[in-house]
Design an enzyme around this catalytic site. Structure first.
Site, PDB file in Angstrom:
ATOM      1  N   ALA A 226     -42.510  29.544  33.253  1.00  0.00           N
ATOM      2  CA  ALA A 226     -43.398  28.622  33.847  1.00  0.00           C
ATOM      3  C   ALA A 226     -43.265  28.808  35.304  1.00  0.00           C
ATOM      4  CB  ALA A 226     -43.150  27.116  33.594  1.00  0.00           C
ATOM      5  N   SER A 227     -43.742  27.942  36.038  1.00  0.00           N
ATOM      6  CA  SER A 227     -44.202  28.229  37.460  1.00  0.00           C
ATOM      7  C   SER A 227     -42.747  28.241  38.421  1.00  0.00           C
ATOM      8  CB  SER A 227     -44.812  27.182  38.305  1.00  0.00           C
ATOM      9  OG  SER A 227     -44.363  25.732  38.045  1.00  0.00           O
TER      10      SER A 227
ATOM     11  N   ALA B  87     -39.143  28.103  36.866  1.00  0.00           N
ATOM     12  CA  ALA B  87     -38.072  28.678  35.969  1.00  0.00           C
ATOM     13  C   ALA B  87     -38.840  29.620  34.689  1.00  0.00           C
ATOM     14  CB  ALA B  87     -37.115  27.620  35.765  1.00  0.00           C
ATOM     15  N   GLN B  88     -37.652  30.159  34.126  1.00  0.00           N
ATOM     16  CA  GLN B  88     -37.803  30.630  32.603  1.00  0.00           C
ATOM     17  C   GLN B  88     -36.789  30.176  31.732  1.00  0.00           C
ATOM     18  OE1 GLN B  88     -38.622  34.595  33.592  1.00  0.00           O
ATOM     19  NE2 GLN B  88     -36.952  35.218  32.593  1.00  0.00           N
TER      20      GLN B  88
ATOM     21  N   LYS C  72     -31.885  27.461  30.928  1.00  0.00           N
ATOM     22  CA  LYS C  72     -33.101  27.693  32.204  1.00  0.00           C
ATOM     23  C   LYS C  72     -32.499  28.270  33.268  1.00  0.00           C
ATOM     24  CE  LYS C  72     -36.688  24.859  33.932  1.00  0.00           C
ATOM     25  NZ  LYS C  72     -37.326  23.166  33.889  1.00  0.00           N
TER      26      LYS C  72
ATOM     27  N   ASP D 263     -44.585  15.031  34.875  1.00  0.00           N
ATOM     28  CA  ASP D 263     -45.045  16.508  34.538  1.00  0.00           C
ATOM     29  C   ASP D 263     -45.364  16.597  33.198  1.00  0.00           C
ATOM     30  OD1 ASP D 263     -45.887  18.870  35.607  1.00  0.00           O
ATOM     31  OD2 ASP D 263     -43.942  19.885  35.580  1.00  0.00           O
TER      32      ASP D 263
END
Length: 545
Positions: free
Chosen positions: A132-133, A135-136, A152, A286
């Protein structure tokens, strides 16, 4: 503008033009200067003509970084506002952003934990499960209990990009107050709130704490499940938590195939949100579809699974009460109450004419309420209300920005799951019950129960407290009496001093006159007596000052 800001702004414009997004500029009179400037100042052409508009928009936002990706995620939840070809592409920004190298992710994790991954984990997969924006995540297995987990890790080198975009936002915020009605928008406060949210999201220790709190709030809940966090392995840029298995909430076909009760699922989404806001004052802010899954178990009693708790919001007691009363007043079409609440809460100036404000709100809302409740978009109601409130100098409330954004998320998600969702009908009983518990007899009982342990603890001390209070009262009374006597004595001295000053001045004057007429002995006597009287009088009056 600073050189760095100019460079970033140029990069943003270049990316948009390289992807041909200038075609999104509407061809209307108002945008004519912008379209002329685009052709006169920028000669960059669309380098991706082979791709559809939605894909070009997604790739552009992805190239621009976290701030823009989050903007795309928010837009992706409002399928009622965009054609499918755009919404489907924006939805990929929720968890399918271009990833960074898995070997680099491994290095960052090992550096943070201070050792080889194999010390604590097995089966680490360098291919990310999702990206994602900010982290991964990578899958692995925890050695100590053999549980499936996800790790993460924050994207490297994204902080300078975020700070550059935030700097541009502040620059824009400085210009907005120059526009009509610009000051009431409180742009700098809004940007500051957004900046805090983004910077906090970069700290995974904060996210771990948020996740633990939300999990505790919904422990044993049939509506929402929050995965377990393994805090021993969490660092500022690394977080380890339980791996969850569920159906992405955006996969409508899979949900229906599983036999999920879509109506109950949509209604529970609304209830989960309002429970977080009003019961806990701690809400996941979110809630785009990439962060929400649905359990495969008990399809007729569906349960949400929430992840990625980096952004949370909270409201104070006053804001919660005003919001709840506002919502209920809207549901009941009590526009007078809505107007009064806006004034009482300070959201509009205290000198606002309530009658005029009430009439303006009625003018906007009555045509909306003529539709069936299921067809009313809460987002549109908010938009129309804010337009109306603007005429009455309503200021933007920065503490409510996250709430408004999340509410739009929830409504967009709910209508995607069940288009006939009646957000108003679902929320009203919850809010009425919450207000009753906050303000009715139940609230008194609850407050008594809450304070009872404290009172029980203090009960043995009550005699000592009463004796101490009486003693303090007596001491205070004696001090007051003493001060009164002292003040009275000082006032007498002051009057005497003023009298002596007058005598001294008179004697000095007489002595001066006698000196003129050569009565030297008498003059010396008067002057001497005058000096003595003056000195004593000055001393007495001076002691008062």
């Amino acid at each position: 503008m600073r050189p760095g800001e100019i460079k970033r702004l140029y990069f943003i414009v270049r990316v948009f033009l390289n992807y041909g997004l200038d075609e999104l500029i509407p061809k209307i009179k108002f945008t004519l200067p912008l379209r002329i400037g685009r052709h006169c100042l920028f000669w960059l052409s669309n380098k991706h003509k082979d791709k559809a508009l939605g894909e070009r928009l997604r790739l552009a936002l992805q190239d621009l970084g976290p701030v823009w990706i989050k903007f795309g995620q928010m837009l992706s939840t409002r399928r009622d506002l965009f054609p499918t070809i755009i919404s489907d592409q924006l939805a990929l920004l929720q968890d399918k952003v271009a990833s960074f190298d898995g070997q680099l992710a491994r290095q960052h994790i090992e550096q943070s934990l201070g050792g080889s991954l194999e010390t604590w984990f097995d089966d680490f997969d360098e291919v990310p499960l999702a990206s994602a924006s900010i982290a991964q995540v990578h899958t692995a297995k925890l050695k100590q209990n053999n549980k499936q987990i996800v790790i993460k890790v924050i994207r490297p080198d994204i902080l300078p990009i975020i700070k550059a975009d935030i700097g541009l936002m502040y620059r824009l915020a400085n210009w907005i107050p120059l526009l009509p009605d610009g000051r009431r928008l409180r742009p700098r406060e809004v940007v500051r709130e957004y900046e805090k949210t983004l910077i906090d999201e970069l700290n995974l220790l904060r996210e771990a704490a948020n996740t633990i709190q939300l999990r505790r709030n919904f422990e044993n809940s049939s509506m929402l499940y929050i995965p377990e966090v393994y805090s021993d392995y969490c660092r500022e840029n690394v977080m380890v938590m339980e791996r969850i298995y569920g159906i992405p909430v955006s996969d409508i076909d899979a949900l229906k195939k599983q036999g999920i009760n879509m109506k109950l699922l949509a209604e529970r989404g609304v209830k989960v949100f309002f429970t977080q806001v009003f019961r806990d004052s701690f809400f996941h802010a979110d809630m785009h579809p990439g962060n929400i899954f649905i359990s495969r178990e008990h399809p007729q009693d569906p349960q949400y699974i929430g992840i990625d708790c980096g952004i949370v919001g909270s409201l104070n007691k006053e804001d919660k009460r005003y919001l709840a009363e506002n919502f209920i007043a809207f549901f009941n079409r009590d526009y007078r109450k809505v107007a009064e609440l806006h004034v009482d809460s300070g959201w509009v100036p205290a000198d606002t004419n309530v009658e005029d404000f009430e009439f303006a709100i009625r003018t906007v809302c009555e045509p909306i309420f003529e539709k069936p409740l299921a067809e009313i978009s809460f987002g549109h109601v908010l938009f129309n209300l804010f337009n109306t409130a603007r005429r009455f100098n309503m200021e933007v409330q920065p503490q409510l920005v996250l709430l408004q954004k999340t509410l739009l998320y929830i409504e967009g998600l709910g209508r995607q799951l069940y288009p006939q969702l009646d957000l108003w009908k679902t929320a009203k009983p919850f809010l009425e019950d919450w207000l009753h518990r906050q303000m009715g007899f139940a609230a008194i009982i609850s407050a008594f129960k809450e304070k009872a342990p404290y009172w029980a603890e203090k009960m043995p001390e009550i005699p000592d407290l009463i004796y101490g209070a009486l003693k303090q009262y007596k001491y205070l009374q004696d001090s007051i009496d003493k001060f009164a006597v002292q003040l009275q004595g000082q006032q007498v001295k002051q009057r005497q001093g003023q009298y002596l000053l007058g005598i001294g001045a008179t004697c000095l004057l007489c002595g001066t006159l006698l000196q003129i007429f050569d009565a030297k002995i008498a003059a010396i006597g008067f002057i001497f007596f005058g000096i003595i009287s003056w000195g004593v009088g000055w001393y007495r009056t001076g002691k008062i000052g």
